[in-house]
Design a protein around this motif. Structure first.
Motif, PDB file in Angstrom:
ATOM      1  N   GLY A 159       0.480  -1.091   0.245  1.00 47.92           N
ATOM      2  CA  GLY A 159      -0.318   0.497   0.063  1.00 47.92           C
ATOM      3  C   GLY A 159       0.286   1.408  -0.600  1.00 47.92           C
ATOM      4  O   GLY A 159      -0.267   2.314   0.195  1.00 47.92           O
ATOM      5  N   GLY A 160       1.947   1.555  -0.008  1.00 54.97           N
ATOM      6  CA  GLY A 160       3.383   2.394  -0.106  1.00 54.97           C
ATOM      7  C   GLY A 160       3.737   2.566   1.324  1.00 54.97           C
ATOM      8  O   GLY A 160       3.834   3.865   1.789  1.00 54.97           O
ATOM      9  N   ALA A 161       3.084   2.277   2.320  1.00 53.98           N
ATOM     10  CA  ALA A 161       3.352   2.271   3.766  1.00 53.98           C
ATOM     11  C   ALA A 161       4.885   2.055   4.171  1.00 53.98           C
ATOM     12  O   ALA A 161       4.883   0.925   3.975  1.00 53.98           O
ATOM     13  N   PRO A 162       5.489   3.009   5.166  1.00 56.20           N
ATOM     14  CA  PRO A 162       6.929   2.860   5.127  1.00 56.20           C
ATOM     15  C   PRO A 162       7.012   1.294   6.646  1.00 56.20           C
ATOM     16  O   PRO A 162       5.724   0.938   6.908  1.00 56.20           O
ATOM     17  N   VAL A 163       7.715   0.456   6.127  1.00 56.50           N
ATOM     18  CA  VAL A 163       8.042  -0.815   6.811  1.00 56.50           C
ATOM     19  C   VAL A 163       9.176  -0.648   8.039  1.00 56.50           C
ATOM     20  O   VAL A 163       9.968  -0.615   7.226  1.00 56.50           O
ATOM     21  N   PRO A 164       8.823  -0.014   8.420  1.00 59.14           N
ATOM     22  CA  PRO A 164       9.705   0.046  10.407  1.00 59.14           C
ATOM     23  C   PRO A 164      10.888  -1.212  10.140  1.00 59.14           C
ATOM     24  O   PRO A 164       9.923  -2.565  10.227  1.00 59.14           O
ATOM     25  N   TRP A 165      11.490  -1.309  10.354  1.00 59.46           N
ATOM     26  CA  TRP A 165      13.382  -2.186  10.488  1.00 59.46           C
ATOM     27  C   TRP A 165      13.068  -3.534   9.693  1.00 59.46           C
ATOM     28  O   TRP A 165      13.048  -4.795  10.128  1.00 59.46           O
ATOM     29  N   ALA A 166      12.803  -3.283   8.927  1.00 58.02           N
ATOM     30  CA  ALA A 166      12.727  -3.902   7.923  1.00 58.02           C
ATOM     31  C   ALA A 166      13.982  -4.353   7.503  1.00 58.02           C
ATOM     32  O   ALA A 166      15.384  -4.127   7.292  1.00 58.02           O
ATOM     33  N   THR A 167      14.520  -6.410   6.866  1.00 55.37           N
ATOM     34  CA  THR A 167      15.620  -6.673   6.685  1.00 55.37           C
ATOM     35  C   THR A 167      15.949  -6.408   5.124  1.00 55.37           C
ATOM     36  O   THR A 167      15.031  -6.453   4.429  1.00 55.37           O
ATOM     37  N   VAL A 168      16.971  -5.679   4.942  1.00 50.91           N
ATOM     38  CA  VAL A 168      17.614  -5.848   3.639  1.00 50.91           C
ATOM     39  C   VAL A 168      18.650  -6.273   3.175  1.00 50.91           C
ATOM     40  O   VAL A 168      19.624  -5.991   3.796  1.00 50.91           O
ATOM     41  N   ARG A 169      18.493  -6.817   1.867  1.00 51.71           N
ATOM     42  CA  ARG A 169      19.293  -8.042   1.210  1.00 51.71           C
ATOM     43  C   ARG A 169      19.475  -7.349  -0.121  1.00 51.71           C
ATOM     44  O   ARG A 169      18.805  -6.835  -0.895  1.00 51.71           O
ATOM     45  N   ILE A 170      21.041  -7.120  -0.351  1.00 48.83           N
ATOM     46  CA  ILE A 170      21.793  -6.253  -1.355  1.00 48.83           C
ATOM     47  C   ILE A 170      22.390  -7.730  -1.968  1.00 48.83           C
ATOM     48  O   ILE A 170      23.903  -8.187  -1.085  1.00 48.83           O
ATOM     49  N   GLY A 171      22.079  -8.148  -3.251  1.00 46.76           N
ATOM     50  CA  GLY A 171      23.489  -9.379  -3.827  1.00 46.76           C
ATOM     51  C   GLY A 171      24.113  -9.103  -4.582  1.00 46.76           C
ATOM     52  O   GLY A 171      24.020  -7.589  -4.831  1.00 46.76           O
ATOM     53  N   SER A 172      24.871 -10.063  -5.062  1.00 46.25           N
ATOM     54  CA  SER A 172      26.565  -9.257  -5.455  1.00 46.25           C
ATOM     55  C   SER A 172      26.952 -10.699  -6.109  1.00 46.25           C
ATOM     56  O   SER A 172      26.102 -11.748  -5.964  1.00 46.25           O
ATOM     57  N   ALA A 173      27.880 -10.798  -6.780  1.00 44.93           N
ATOM     58  CA  ALA A 173      28.504 -12.025  -7.598  1.00 44.93           C
ATOM     59  C   ALA A 173      28.640 -13.094  -6.282  1.00 44.93           C
ATOM     60  O   ALA A 173      28.754 -14.137  -6.922  1.00 44.93           O
ATOM     61  N   ARG A 174      29.055 -13.123  -5.691  1.00 48.57           N
ATOM     62  CA  ARG A 174      29.343 -13.221  -4.916  1.00 48.57           C
ATOM     63  C   ARG A 174      28.785 -14.169  -3.548  1.00 48.57           C
ATOM     64  O   ARG A 174      28.410 -14.832  -2.658  1.00 48.57           O
ATOM     65  N   GLY A 175      27.384 -13.348  -3.478  1.00 45.17           N
ATOM     66  CA  GLY A 175      26.781 -13.382  -2.598  1.00 45.17           C
ATOM     67  C   GLY A 175      25.381 -12.325  -1.976  1.00 45.17           C
ATOM     68  O   GLY A 175      26.404 -11.038  -2.577  1.00 45.17           O
ATOM     69  N   ALA A 176      24.615 -12.817  -0.943  1.00 45.57           N
ATOM     70  CA  ALA A 176      24.391 -11.753  -0.262  1.00 45.57           C
ATOM     71  C   ALA A 176      24.377 -11.192   0.412  1.00 45.57           C
ATOM     72  O   ALA A 176      25.736 -11.736   0.678  1.00 45.57           O
ATOM     73  N   MET A 177      24.892  -9.612   0.512  1.00 48.12           N
ATOM     74  CA  MET A 177      25.188  -9.224   2.076  1.00 48.12           C
ATOM     75  C   MET A 177      24.030  -8.803   2.919  1.00 48.12           C
ATOM     76  O   MET A 177      22.709  -8.562   2.581  1.00 48.12           O
ATOM     77  N   GLN A 178      23.519  -9.264   4.017  1.00 48.95           N
ATOM     78  CA  GLN A 178      22.402  -8.441   4.558  1.00 48.95           C
ATOM     79  C   GLN A 178      22.507  -6.877   5.669  1.00 48.95           C
ATOM     80  O   GLN A 178      23.269  -7.417   6.731  1.00 48.95           O
ATOM     81  N   LEU A 179      21.939  -6.720   5.343  1.00 46.53           N
ATOM     82  CA  LEU A 179      21.944  -5.090   6.051  1.00 46.53           C
ATOM     83  C   LEU A 179      20.898  -5.219   7.456  1.00 46.53           C
ATOM     84  O   LEU A 179      19.810  -5.200   6.770  1.00 46.53           O
ATOM     85  N   ALA A 180      20.594  -5.827   8.711  1.00 44.35           N
ATOM     86  CA  ALA A 180      19.794  -5.845   9.658  1.00 44.35           C
ATOM     87  C   ALA A 180      19.956  -4.684  10.606  1.00 44.35           C
ATOM     88  O   ALA A 180      21.095  -4.653  11.448  1.00 44.35           O
ATOM     89  N   ASP A 181      18.724  -4.400  11.589  1.00 43.99           N
ATOM     90  CA  ASP A 181      19.332  -3.879  12.381  1.00 43.99           C
ATOM     91  C   ASP A 181      20.364  -2.813  12.194  1.00 43.99           C
ATOM     92  O   ASP A 181      20.395  -1.858  12.951  1.00 43.99           O
ATOM     93  N   VAL A 182      19.571  -2.078  10.583  1.00 44.08           N
ATOM     94  CA  VAL A 182      20.482  -0.535  10.689  1.00 44.08           C
ATOM     95  C   VAL A 182      19.915   0.763  10.891  1.00 44.08           C
ATOM     96  O   VAL A 182      18.476   0.546  10.933  1.00 44.08           O
ATOM     97  N   ALA A 183      19.884   1.539  11.580  1.00 46.07           N
ATOM     98  CA  ALA A 183      19.569   2.644  11.879  1.00 46.07           C
ATOM     99  C   ALA A 183      18.440   2.820   9.858  1.00 46.07           C
ATOM    100  O   ALA A 183      19.555   3.122   9.375  1.00 46.07           O
ATOM    101  N   THR A 184      17.573   3.702  10.817  1.00 47.38           N
ATOM    102  CA  THR A 184      16.574   3.632   9.830  1.00 47.38           C
ATOM    103  C   THR A 184      15.816   5.000  10.060  1.00 47.38           C
ATOM    104  O   THR A 184      16.128   5.709  11.016  1.00 47.38           O
ATOM    105  N   ARG A 185      15.573   5.848   8.918  1.00 47.73           N
ATOM    106  CA  ARG A 185      15.149   7.732   9.453  1.00 47.73           C
ATOM    107  C   ARG A 185      13.981   7.510   8.443  1.00 47.73           C
ATOM    108  O   ARG A 185      14.035   6.977   6.817  1.00 47.73           O
TER     109      ARG A 185
END
Length: 141
Positions: free
Chosen positions: A113-139
């Motif tokens: 619905g377009g509402a912000p999701v607080p404390w979401a976990t974001v994964r960024i992928g690369s050729a070597r695999g995913a890196m997880q960014l969790a509990d990163v300060a959000t604004r």
């Protein structure tokens, strides 16, 4: 590697160089020894060194064991050395850590619905695999 507060650490000095992907020195990088036998080896401030303007660092006393020397810098991705086995009494002078260029991931995680999701976990992928960014300060905006 850690000594009790007020007790001098034992071991041998380890020194080396932190460079970028082109071989240039990186000043101001933080370097720490990570014991490869310990999955949760989190060094305290006494276990760290900062590189000088030529990218050089020295850890004054590293105990016997096998370590990877990890470096971080605000402008580069984290990196580490190959595993190095130390006897705790002989100095080691040729540790080399290469840091790749860093980047910034920015965006906004929203639900269907377009509402912000607080404390979401974001994964960024690369050729070597995913890196997880969790509990990163959000604004939230």
């Amino acid at each position: 590697m850690r000594a009790e507060p007020g007790v001098e650490a034992t071991g041998a000095p380890v020194s080396g160089l932190v460079v970028d992907d082109k071989g240039g020195p990186i000043a101001g990088a933080q370097v720490a020894a990570r014991d490869v036998s310990s999955p949760w080896d989190l060094p305290d401030e006494r276990d760290r060194a900062t590189t000088d303007d030529k990218g050089r660092f020295t850890l004054k006393a590293v105990a016997a064991g096998t370590y990877r020397f990890a470096a971080t810098h605000t402008d580069h991705a984290p990196g580490s050395s190959e595993a190095v086995t130390l006897d705790g009494s002989s100095k080691k002078e040729d540790v080399r850590i290469t840091l790749q260029p860093g980047g910034i991931a920015a965006g906004k995680v929203v639900d269907a619905g377009g509402a912000p999701v607080p404390w979401a976990t974001v994964r960024i992928g690369s050729a070597r695999g995913a890196m997880q960014l969790a509990d990163v300060a959000t604004r939230q905006v």
